[in-house]
Design an enzyme around this catalytic site. Structure first.
Site, mmCIF file in Angstrom:
data_model
loop_
_atom_site.group_PDB
_atom_site.id
_atom_site.type_symbol
_atom_site.label_atom_id
_atom_site.label_comp_id
_atom_site.label_asym_id
_atom_site.label_seq_id
_atom_site.Cartn_x
_atom_site.Cartn_y
_atom_site.Cartn_z
ATOM 1 N N TYR A 171 53.308 48.842 -6.526
ATOM 2 C CA TYR A 171 52.830 50.144 -7.018
ATOM 3 C C TYR A 171 51.604 50.595 -6.237
ATOM 4 O O TYR A 171 51.434 51.779 -5.957
ATOM 5 C CB TYR A 171 52.513 50.053 -8.520
ATOM 6 C CG TYR A 171 53.706 50.407 -9.367
ATOM 7 C CD1 TYR A 171 54.722 49.490 -9.596
ATOM 8 C CD2 TYR A 171 53.842 51.684 -9.911
ATOM 9 C CE1 TYR A 171 55.829 49.815 -10.357
ATOM 10 C CE2 TYR A 171 54.952 52.011 -10.681
ATOM 11 C CZ TYR A 171 55.944 51.079 -10.894
ATOM 12 O OH TYR A 171 57.037 51.416 -11.631
ATOM 13 N N TYR B 277 56.592 31.918 -18.148
ATOM 14 C CA TYR B 277 55.143 32.121 -18.062
ATOM 15 C C TYR B 277 54.694 32.130 -16.604
ATOM 16 O O TYR B 277 54.054 33.081 -16.135
ATOM 17 C CB TYR B 277 54.497 30.995 -18.867
ATOM 18 C CG TYR B 277 53.025 30.780 -18.669
ATOM 19 C CD1 TYR B 277 52.099 31.737 -19.065
ATOM 20 C CD2 TYR B 277 52.557 29.596 -18.111
ATOM 21 C CE1 TYR B 277 50.748 31.514 -18.903
ATOM 22 C CE2 TYR B 277 51.210 29.376 -17.947
ATOM 23 C CZ TYR B 277 50.308 30.335 -18.348
ATOM 24 O OH TYR B 277 48.971 30.112 -18.181
HETATM 25 N N1 UDP Z 1 47.578 18.904 -23.659
HETATM 26 C C1 UDP Z 1 47.475 17.714 -24.370
HETATM 27 N N2 UDP Z 1 47.529 17.759 -25.739
HETATM 28 C C2 UDP Z 1 47.653 18.930 -26.434
HETATM 29 C C3 UDP Z 1 47.749 20.148 -25.704
HETATM 30 C C4 UDP Z 1 47.713 20.088 -24.315
HETATM 31 O O1 UDP Z 1 47.339 16.616 -23.779
HETATM 32 O O2 UDP Z 1 47.683 18.870 -27.691
HETATM 33 C C5 UDP Z 1 47.500 18.840 -22.185
HETATM 34 C C6 UDP Z 1 48.634 19.567 -21.478
HETATM 35 O O3 UDP Z 1 49.742 18.681 -21.303
HETATM 36 C C7 UDP Z 1 47.973 19.918 -20.151
HETATM 37 C C8 UDP Z 1 46.500 20.159 -20.532
HETATM 38 O O4 UDP Z 1 46.317 19.500 -21.784
HETATM 39 O O5 UDP Z 1 48.033 18.844 -19.244
HETATM 40 C C9 UDP Z 1 46.125 21.620 -20.669
HETATM 41 O O6 UDP Z 1 47.064 22.250 -21.518
HETATM 42 P P1 UDP Z 1 46.946 23.787 -21.922
HETATM 43 O O7 UDP Z 1 48.243 24.184 -22.577
HETATM 44 O O8 UDP Z 1 45.696 23.995 -22.686
HETATM 45 O O9 UDP Z 1 46.765 24.551 -20.513
HETATM 46 P P2 UDP Z 1 47.711 24.612 -19.183
HETATM 47 O O10 UDP Z 1 48.676 23.461 -19.198
HETATM 48 O O11 UDP Z 1 48.386 25.944 -19.243
HETATM 49 O O12 UDP Z 1 46.757 24.476 -18.031
#
Ligand code: UDP
Length: 181
Positions: free
Chosen positions: A24, A10
């Site tokens: 490009y 990702y």
């Molecule tokens: N997170 C959490 N519980 C959940 C899902 C996500 O505590 O059920 C936490 C995750 O570990 C991260 C934050 O929330 O620190 C944001 O996660 P998300 O996947 O939404 O976005 P990203 O990590 O890509 O910023």
């Protein structure tokens, strides 16, 4: 950046996409615009998407445990979907010379624990907060500097977390897709 971790496809995928777009642009004068989208939420998220806001809301509404990863002190800043779309449309309509990269997101920061507590309070849920292991390479902080978007697009988010969460919670209350995470 960890190039071989769980999130690397990702993280590195986004970086590689920007690199290729700029190649490009330089080599073939392809018309490009690069926007860096920060955490976004709102109605029509998929309940099983796995993002924090959809997880917490579906858990709270179903009375299931709220799964905070780590101690919940990591912070995120959440952009309501309408603000995001407005920023993207402004970028698309801007002059061809404005190619970015440009950050679009909401700079107001909240800890994940605070988010869990707000969602519990707003839904009136009796769910318990439980702490689960922090995923590998989970950033402690993610907050956009939107000064370029403000200056070049006259854009800034206008929907605060409270209003955005209310609308999102209403959506999840009425959707039939509110299935188990
Ligand atoms: N997170 C959490 N519980 C959940 C899902 C996500 O505590 O059920 C936490 C995750 O570990 C991260 C934050 O929330 O620190 C944001 O996660 P998300 O996947 O939404 O976005 P990203 O990590 O890509 O910023």
């Amino acid at each position: 950046m960890n190039p071989i971790g769980l999130r690397s496809c990702y993280d590195e995928g986004k970086r590689c996409a920007e690199t290729l777009f700029f190649d490009y642009y330089r080599q073939h004068q392809l018309k490009i615009k690069v926007v860096r989208i920060f955490n976004t939420y709102g109605p029509r998220m998929h309940p099983n998407d796995g993002r924090v806001i959809s997880n917490f809301i579906t858990q709270a509404l179903a009375g299931r445990n709220i799964t905070v990863y780590g101690d919940g002190s990591q912070t995120r800043s959440f952009c309501y979907v309408d603000d995001m779309v407005d920023g993207l449309v402004r970028m698309m309509n801007a002059s061809e010379d404005l190619i970015g990269p440009i950050n679009i997101g909401n700079p107001n920061e909240y800890s994940i624990l605070e988010l869990a507590e707000r969602i519990l309070a707003t839904t009136g849920s009796k769910s318990k907060i439980v702490f689960e292991p922090l995923p590998q390479d989970d950033p402690m902080k993610r907050r956009p500097d939107i000064s370029l978007a403000q200056k070049q697009l006259g854009w800034k988010p206008t929907t605060g977390l409270e209003e955005g969460l209310n609308r999102t919670i209403e959506y999840f209350k009425t959707t039939k897709r509110n299935t188990v995470v």
